[in-house]
Design an enzyme around this catalytic site. Structure first.
Site, short mmCIF file in Angstrom:
data_model
loop_
_atom_site.label_atom_id
_atom_site.label_comp_id
_atom_site.label_asym_id
_atom_site.label_seq_id
_atom_site.Cartn_x
_atom_site.Cartn_y
_atom_site.Cartn_z
N ASN A 143 0.85 -1.19 0.00
CA ASN A 143 0.00 0.00 0.00
C ASN A 143 0.89 1.25 0.00
O ASN A 143 1.61 1.51 0.97
CB ASN A 143 -0.91 -0.04 1.25
CG ASN A 143 -1.88 1.13 1.29
OD1 ASN A 143 -1.87 1.99 0.41
ND2 ASN A 143 -2.69 1.17 2.33
N PHE A 144 0.83 1.99 -1.08
CA PHE A 144 1.65 3.21 -1.20
C PHE A 144 1.15 4.33 -0.28
O PHE A 144 1.86 5.29 -0.04
CB PHE A 144 1.64 3.73 -2.64
CG PHE A 144 2.52 2.98 -3.61
CD1 PHE A 144 2.95 1.69 -3.36
CD2 PHE A 144 2.92 3.58 -4.81
CE1 PHE A 144 3.77 1.01 -4.28
CE2 PHE A 144 3.74 2.92 -5.72
CZ PHE A 144 4.16 1.64 -5.47
N LYS A 145 -0.12 4.23 0.17
CA LYS A 145 -0.78 5.33 0.92
C LYS A 145 -0.55 6.63 0.15
O LYS A 145 -0.54 6.64 -1.08
CB LYS A 145 -0.28 5.38 2.36
CG LYS A 145 -0.47 4.03 3.07
CD LYS A 145 -0.49 4.10 4.56
CE LYS A 145 -0.80 2.72 5.13
NZ LYS A 145 -1.01 2.68 6.55
N HIS A 151 -10.43 0.70 4.64
CA HIS A 151 -9.15 0.84 5.35
C HIS A 151 -9.37 1.72 6.58
O HIS A 151 -10.18 2.66 6.54
CB HIS A 151 -8.10 1.46 4.42
CG HIS A 151 -6.71 1.33 4.96
ND1 HIS A 151 -6.23 2.13 5.96
CD2 HIS A 151 -5.71 0.45 4.67
CE1 HIS A 151 -4.99 1.77 6.25
NE2 HIS A 151 -4.65 0.75 5.48
N GLU A 189 -6.18 -5.67 10.26
CA GLU A 189 -5.15 -4.68 10.62
C GLU A 189 -5.58 -3.92 11.87
O GLU A 189 -6.46 -3.06 11.79
CB GLU A 189 -4.99 -3.63 9.51
CG GLU A 189 -4.48 -4.14 8.20
CD GLU A 189 -3.91 -3.02 7.35
OE1 GLU A 189 -2.87 -3.23 6.75
OE2 GLU A 189 -4.51 -1.91 7.31
N ILE A 241 -0.49 0.09 13.03
CA ILE A 241 -0.15 0.49 11.66
C ILE A 241 0.99 1.51 11.69
O ILE A 241 0.97 2.48 12.44
CB ILE A 241 -1.39 1.07 10.94
CG1 ILE A 241 -2.38 -0.07 10.64
CG2 ILE A 241 -1.00 1.80 9.66
CD1 ILE A 241 -3.68 0.38 10.00
N GLY A 251 2.41 -3.08 10.78
CA GLY A 251 3.75 -3.22 11.34
C GLY A 251 4.55 -4.38 10.78
O GLY A 251 5.65 -4.67 11.28
N ALA A 298 2.91 -1.54 4.16
CA ALA A 298 3.16 -0.19 3.65
C ALA A 298 4.54 0.30 4.09
O ALA A 298 5.51 0.22 3.35
CB ALA A 298 2.06 0.76 4.11
N SER A 299 4.63 0.81 5.33
CA SER A 299 5.81 1.60 5.70
C SER A 299 7.13 0.85 5.58
O SER A 299 8.13 1.45 5.18
CB SER A 299 5.65 2.14 7.13
OG SER A 299 5.31 1.11 8.03
O1 G3P Z 1 -2.65 -0.95 4.34
C1 G3P Z 1 -1.50 -1.40 4.96
C2 G3P Z 1 -1.20 -0.64 6.15
O2 G3P Z 1 -2.23 -0.03 6.82
C3 G3P Z 1 -0.18 -1.26 7.03
O3 G3P Z 1 0.74 -0.25 7.19
O4 G3P Z 1 2.91 0.70 7.59
O5 G3P Z 1 1.93 -0.89 9.22
O6 G3P Z 1 2.73 -1.72 7.01
P1 G3P Z 1 2.16 -0.57 7.79
#
Ligand code: G3P
Length: 215
Positions: free
Chosen positions: A5-7, A90, A138, A143, A174, A195-196
């Site tokens: 997810n690029f957000k 989301h 999630e 997150i 995470g 994502a991150s």
């Molecule tokens: O959509 C994926 C996201 O919400 C998870 O984010 O940064 O915790 O991998 P992250």
């Protein structure tokens, strides 16, 4: 299934979305048995789809038919822009249950794969009967953090898998190491939403390849 997810992270939209998508595409070409999807900003779906050979998801859809819906992003338009699927509900763009149900129905009509996000097993219980293609579990508080959902509470991940029943469950929040991936798979996850750990990494392709060592 592995969705990145690029957000709206810096460096993940506009022309830079294309560059990032190409890096991930090149890295994913080194592996054969994993389906990788990029959830790019809505405004970049067509741009990434037309310039990079990797399947693209939307980060959101609004559950409406073609017509008088100024400013909304409807499933048919998202499909025609080139997306093969979409996130729904989301936690950064939440929807009520009626909207989620209708979004799943309209996605199904236009052959857009639906991945409905849920923040708890109790919510999974409520959305399972809408029959999305996937559910993504999630917990919002994890997150973007350093502690992954599988490190934080294995029991709740197993409960989410069980609540999803026959709907395949993705796990996110995470996820930042190969160990997270392998433990998630052991707990019953069918894939991941990340994502991150990748998008904010200094070298996203390297971070991606490290994570998928967990398969
Ligand atoms: O959509 C994926 C996201 O919400 C998870 O984010 O940064 O915790 O991998 P992250």
């Amino acid at each position: 299934m592995f969705i990145i997810n690029f957000k709206n992270y810096p460096g993940a939209f506009g022309k830079e979305a294309v560059d990032l998508a190409k890096e991930i595409r090149d890295a994913s070409n080194e592996i054969s048995n994993l389906e990788v999807f990029l959830a790019v900003p809505l405004v970049d779906i067509y741009r990434v789809h037309s310039q990079v050979d990797i399947p693209v998801f939307s980060q959101h859809v609004d559950p409406f038919l073609p017509g008088q819906t100024t400013g909304f992003s409807i499933p048919l338009a998202v499909r025609k822009a080139g997306a093969v699927g979409t996130l729904v509900n989301h936690s950064e763009n939440p929807m009520d249950l009626d909207m989620i149900r209708e979004a799943v129905r309209l996605c199904d009509e236009v052959e857009l794969t639906s991945v409905v996000c849920a923040d708890s097993p109790a919510v999974i219980d409520q959305i399972r009967d809408f029959k999305p293609d996937y559910i993504a579990f999630e917990p919002p508080e994890l997150i973007g953090g350093d502690v992954s959902v599988v490190e934080a509470d294995e029991f709740v991940v197993a409960s989410a898998v069980s609540a999803a029943g026959s709907i395949p469950l993705l796990v996110g929040a995470g996820i930042g190491s190969a160990a997270d991936v392998s433990r998630g798979l052991e707990l019953g996850a069918e894939g991941f939403l990340v994502a991150s750990a990748i998008v904010k990494a200094e070298d996203p392709a390297k971070a991606f390849l490290e994570l998928i060592q967990g398969y």
